[in-house]
Design an enzyme around this catalytic site. Structure first.
Site, PDB file in Angstrom:
ATOM      1  N   SER A 112     -21.187   5.859  24.362  1.00  0.00           N
ATOM      2  CA  SER A 112     -21.911   4.680  24.010  1.00  0.00           C
ATOM      3  C   SER A 112     -23.550   5.458  23.655  1.00  0.00           C
ATOM      4  CB  SER A 112     -21.959   3.775  24.962  1.00  0.00           C
ATOM      5  OG  SER A 112     -22.938   2.525  24.618  1.00  0.00           O
ATOM      6  N   ASP A 253     -13.829  -3.258  21.038  1.00  0.00           N
ATOM      7  CA  ASP A 253     -15.028  -2.375  21.459  1.00  0.00           C
ATOM      8  C   ASP A 253     -16.219  -3.187  20.977  1.00  0.00           C
ATOM      9  OD1 ASP A 253     -16.670  -0.306  22.230  1.00  0.00           O
ATOM     10  OD2 ASP A 253     -15.213   1.155  21.866  1.00  0.00           O
ATOM     11  N   HIS A 280     -14.803  -1.067  25.204  1.00  0.00           N
ATOM     12  CA  HIS A 280     -15.903  -0.363  25.338  1.00  0.00           C
ATOM     13  C   HIS A 280     -15.770   0.992  26.125  1.00  0.00           C
ATOM     14  CE1 HIS A 280     -19.639   0.948  23.818  1.00  0.00           C
ATOM     15  NE2 HIS A 280     -20.334   0.924  25.002  1.00  0.00           N
TER      16      HIS A 280
END
Length: 301
Positions: A112, A253, A280
């Protein structure tokens, strides 16, 4: 299993702060170590700990660390928004790599925000010792991330969409209706497991204790960024990433194809793997396959 923890001095101007680290595996083995960049900004390391399995499955030493302002590292609640820059975190990463004496041979994995940081570091600073880069569920720009998030929101019922947009517009982020709406979104696009893994819950709880970095860099809204990262992008420099790169994301995601396309199409040496049962946090949702893909990539490049 060899494990150690400690704190590294990190000099910023006339001030010295501390970066907390945890090493799993033997850094003297001669095997290229993996440095882990956690997400957020502001989410400490526990949710990244599934990667410690690489130290036994592939004999890869793994270095975790809490970025400054987060977790066990120095907390700086009084610092203004101007303090919290991508360059600050790249300097901290340089400092950590120098401390461990691995500047000539190391790998990076970022999840991320961690992948945003890692891609910026690889493209802008081009460290010659960086031999492999993994970008997990990371966008090439904040605009593209927000584009993905808002497109996903459109798939939810109209009442839920309007609640989210109204609460973010009016600053009602702690209201019950906003929390309920975000819970629905997060169960589809953040983590699909029920219940959520304890390590993920631990990281989120630690994040909630000090939201300084989050507030200054990305804010608490999920579908708009009005903080210091709002104009962040590596789209124009991503082709400068010289090392072999693995890009991953999940089918559900937060970071969809639009977010990763520039990585996949512009990085010269790139491999893309999509996980068809994940959102995610692929490291939990398809842990066995994820660790196998990461381990294989790191040991064959």
């Amino acid at each position: 299993m060899i494990e150690s923890t400690g704190r590294i001095p990190f000099q910023v101007g006339d001030e010295t702060f501390k970066t907390w680290y945890r090493v799993v595996g033997d850094l003297t083995s001669g095997i290229r170590p993996l440095v882990v960049l956690h997400g957020g900004p502001g989410i400490p390391n526990p949710y990244m700990y599934p990667l410690e399995a690489l130290s036994t499955s592939h004999n890869i030493p793994v270095i975790f660390y809490d970025q400054i302002g987060v977790g066990n590292s120095s907390h700086l609640r009084e610092k203004p928004s101007s303090f919290w820059t991508v360059d600050l975190f790249m300097d901290e990463l340089d400092n950590l790599i120098h401390h461990f004496g691995i500047s000539d041979n190391f790998s990076l994995i970022g999840h991320s925000w961690g992948g945003m940081l890692g891609s910026n570091y690889a493209a802008a600073r081009r460290p010659p010792g960086l031999k492999a880069l993994i970008l997990s569920s990371s966008p090439a720009s904040v605009d593209l991330w927000m584009e993905c998030m808002n497109e996903l929101l459109e798939a939810f019922p109209g009442g839920m969409r309007e609640t989210v947009k109204r609460c973010e517009r009016d600053g009602l982020l702690e209201s019950e209706e906003y929390e309920e709406a975000m819970a629905l979104f997060n169960k589809k696009h953040l983590c699909k497991l029920d219940p959520w893994p304890q390590q993920l819950l631990d990281s989120l709880a630690l994040m909630a204790e000090d939201m300084t970095v989050t507030d200054h860099m990305c804010g608490r809204e999920a579908f708009v960024c009005n903080a210091t990262l709002k104009n962040w992008s590596v789209v124009d420099i991503v082709d400068q990433i010289a090392c072999p790169t693995l890009v991953t994301n999940g089918i559900d995601d937060e970071v969809q194809w639009a977010g990763i396309r520039d990585f996949v199409e512009k990085i010269p040496k790139v491999k893309w793997v999509r996980f068809d049962k994940s959102s995610h946090v692929v490291m939990f949702e398809e842990q066995k396959r994820y660790l196998a893909e990461v381990g294989s990539f790191l040991t064959t490049v």
